[in-house]
Enzyme design. Structure first.
Site, short mmCIF file in Angstrom:
data_model
loop_
_atom_site.label_atom_id
_atom_site.label_comp_id
_atom_site.label_asym_id
_atom_site.label_seq_id
_atom_site.Cartn_x
_atom_site.Cartn_y
_atom_site.Cartn_z
N GLU A 39 17.66 17.42 19.17
CA GLU A 39 16.74 17.91 20.19
C GLU A 39 15.40 17.19 20.00
O GLU A 39 15.11 16.68 18.91
CB GLU A 39 16.52 19.42 20.03
CG GLU A 39 17.77 20.25 20.26
CD GLU A 39 18.28 20.19 21.70
OE1 GLU A 39 17.46 19.91 22.60
OE2 GLU A 39 19.48 20.39 21.90
N TYR B 49 13.72 9.26 22.60
CA TYR B 49 14.47 10.43 23.08
C TYR B 49 15.12 10.09 24.42
O TYR B 49 14.58 10.33 25.50
CB TYR B 49 13.58 11.66 23.18
CG TYR B 49 14.36 12.93 23.52
CD1 TYR B 49 15.37 13.38 22.66
CD2 TYR B 49 14.12 13.64 24.67
CE1 TYR B 49 16.10 14.52 22.96
CE2 TYR B 49 14.85 14.79 24.99
CZ TYR B 49 15.84 15.21 24.12
OH TYR B 49 16.57 16.33 24.42
#
Ligand SMILES: *[C@@H]1O[C@H](CO)[C@@H](O)[C@H](O)[C@H]1NC(C)=O
Ligand SMILES: *[C@@H]1O[C@H](CO)[C@@H](O)[C@H](O)[C@H]1NC(C)=O
Ligand SMILES: *[C@@H]1O[C@H](CO)[C@@H](O)[C@H](O)[C@H]1NC(C)=O
Length: 376
Positions: free
Chosen positions: A153, A267
């Site tokens: 995450e 990310y």
């Protein structure tokens, strides 16, 4: 003789010992006459043979202890065992075989905690660690065992980082500067160029979203863009996926909004790799800057929202591509040379740790400031 023995030893210790033994045997045998042996020479022969055997055994056992050989033996033959302390999100999928799946040999994966003592590495999934609390980490910790913090995450969705300083030896995440870098997907160069074939594309822009949050940059951008273009939204609050398959559904579209839920270095998630690339559509990305994407994928494989002054400008460009087949097809040129690999959760992660242990040697390390690093 010493020199020959040494050279042989460098090649293969076992051969060296054998040659040494045979040499001694020959020397001893040449001392005695085969026929008509007197009692004294029998004794010489027996003593010689015994000496040779003892020497050979001694050599064999001491060679085993040489660091060169020991390292060779440990690292090549002994399987490295990797333990998954919490099965991520409580799923207990079988862990699979690293060799068959990823061509990484000599690994033994397990989620069986009674094997913790013998594990070379133990993996701790961040979400579960925070859920259960650090007091549920193992009690005993063999000094050579590596504890690996595992998280996929982004920092915006990773609470509790500040309580985790000085615990782990390695990090594993989508960040390139992790100790074990495992992206959500990657490209593999092809040996022979692929023939370019595109699925029939009858629709324009699609988006799949499950976590709708008006605060997110991606939702704000969507509201702007949809003023100029029709966008089909799938997911929790939208249309239903065809056969429950993202790839099947998205394949019919020319463009896909690969919008990340938050913007952080490296990310770049399955929204690009699976939803867009596996569906053979052109991703429109919103995430880290274009230069960050270009570390992982060709510059002409995606459209970045930052390439345009506004959503209105992006919409004009998409309509232009919709009418220009050749320009649109340029976004697929790279596919002749690369195959898209989507990382397999979580067996690939365990296997990559195993691979990393094998190349890391015996160097020790502790991650002191986990939060500072991950949030930077
Ligand atoms: C598997 O790994 C070995 C050693 O790293 C390599 O020589 C071989 O080419 C690999 N095989 C495949 C199919 O990638
Ligand atoms: C876990 O490992 C222990 C010790 O190796 C073994 O006795 C036990 O059967 C294993 N449990 C499972 C569920 O595989
Ligand atoms: C792992 O970290 C612990 C805690 O700092 C440390 O005691 C241990 O030596 C480290 N081990 C390795 C293999 O790096």
């Amino acid at each position: 003789m010493g020199f020959i023995f040494n050279t042989l030893y460098q090649l293969d210790p076992k051969i060296a010992v054998l040659v040494g033994f045979l040499f001694g045997l020959t020397l001893t045998a040449s001392e005695v006459v085969p026929e008509n042996l007197p009692r004294r020479q029998w004794r010489v022969l027996a003593a010689g043979l015994t000496c040779c055997t003892v020497l050979a055994l001694y050599a064999a056992s001491s060679l085993q202890d040489l660091p060169l050989l020991r390292r060779h033996r440990d690292e090549e033959d002994e399987p490295l065992s990797v333990l998954l302390w919490w099965e991520p999100f409580g799923s207990s999928r079988p862990l699979g075989d690293c060799r068959a799946r990823f061509n990484i040999s000599g690994c033994s994966l397990s989620a069986n905690r009674s094997r913790q003592q013998e594990a070379h590495a133990v993996l701790f999934h961040h979400r579960d660690l925070i859920l259960h609390g650090p007091e549920h980490l193992p009690w005993v910790r063999p000094p050579a065992q590596r504890w690996v913090w595992m998280n996929f995450e982004s920092p915006s969705h990773s609470p509790g980082l500040h309580s985790l300083a000085g615990i782990f030896n390695w990090t594993m995440s989508y960040r390139v500067d992790s100790d074990v870098f495992v992206p959500y997907g990657y490209l593999r160069a092809r040996r022979t160029p692929a023939h370019l074939s595109l699925p029939a594309k009858t629709k324009l822009v699609a988006w799949v979203i499950s976590n709708w949050n008006e605060e997110h940059a991606r939702v704000r951008y969507f509201h702007q863009l949809k003023k100029y273009l029709p966008i089909d939204v799938y997911g929790a609050q939208g249309l239903e996926l065809k056969d429950d398959s993202v790839v099947k559904t998205i394949s019919e579209y020319k463009f896909y909004l690969a919008f990340e839920n938050s913007q952080h270095p490296d990310y770049i998630t399955e929204k690009l790799w699976r939803n867009a690339f596996k569906s053979r559509t052109v991703p429109i990305v919103l995430g880290p800057p274009r230069s960050n994407y270009e570390l992982f994928v060709p510059a002409n494989s995606f459209i970045h929202v930052d390439d345009f002054a506004s959503p209105a400008h992006l919409a004009i460009y998409l309509k232009f591509l919709d009418k220009n087949k050749n320009r649109y097809r340029r976004y697929f040129a790279w596919r002749k040379r690369y195959d898209v690999q989507v990382t397999s959760f979580w067996d690939e992660h365990c296997c990559r740790v195993c691979e990393a242990i094998r190349t890391a040697g015996h160097q020790r390390k502790t991650v002191q400031n986990l939060a500072h690093w991950f949030e930077s």
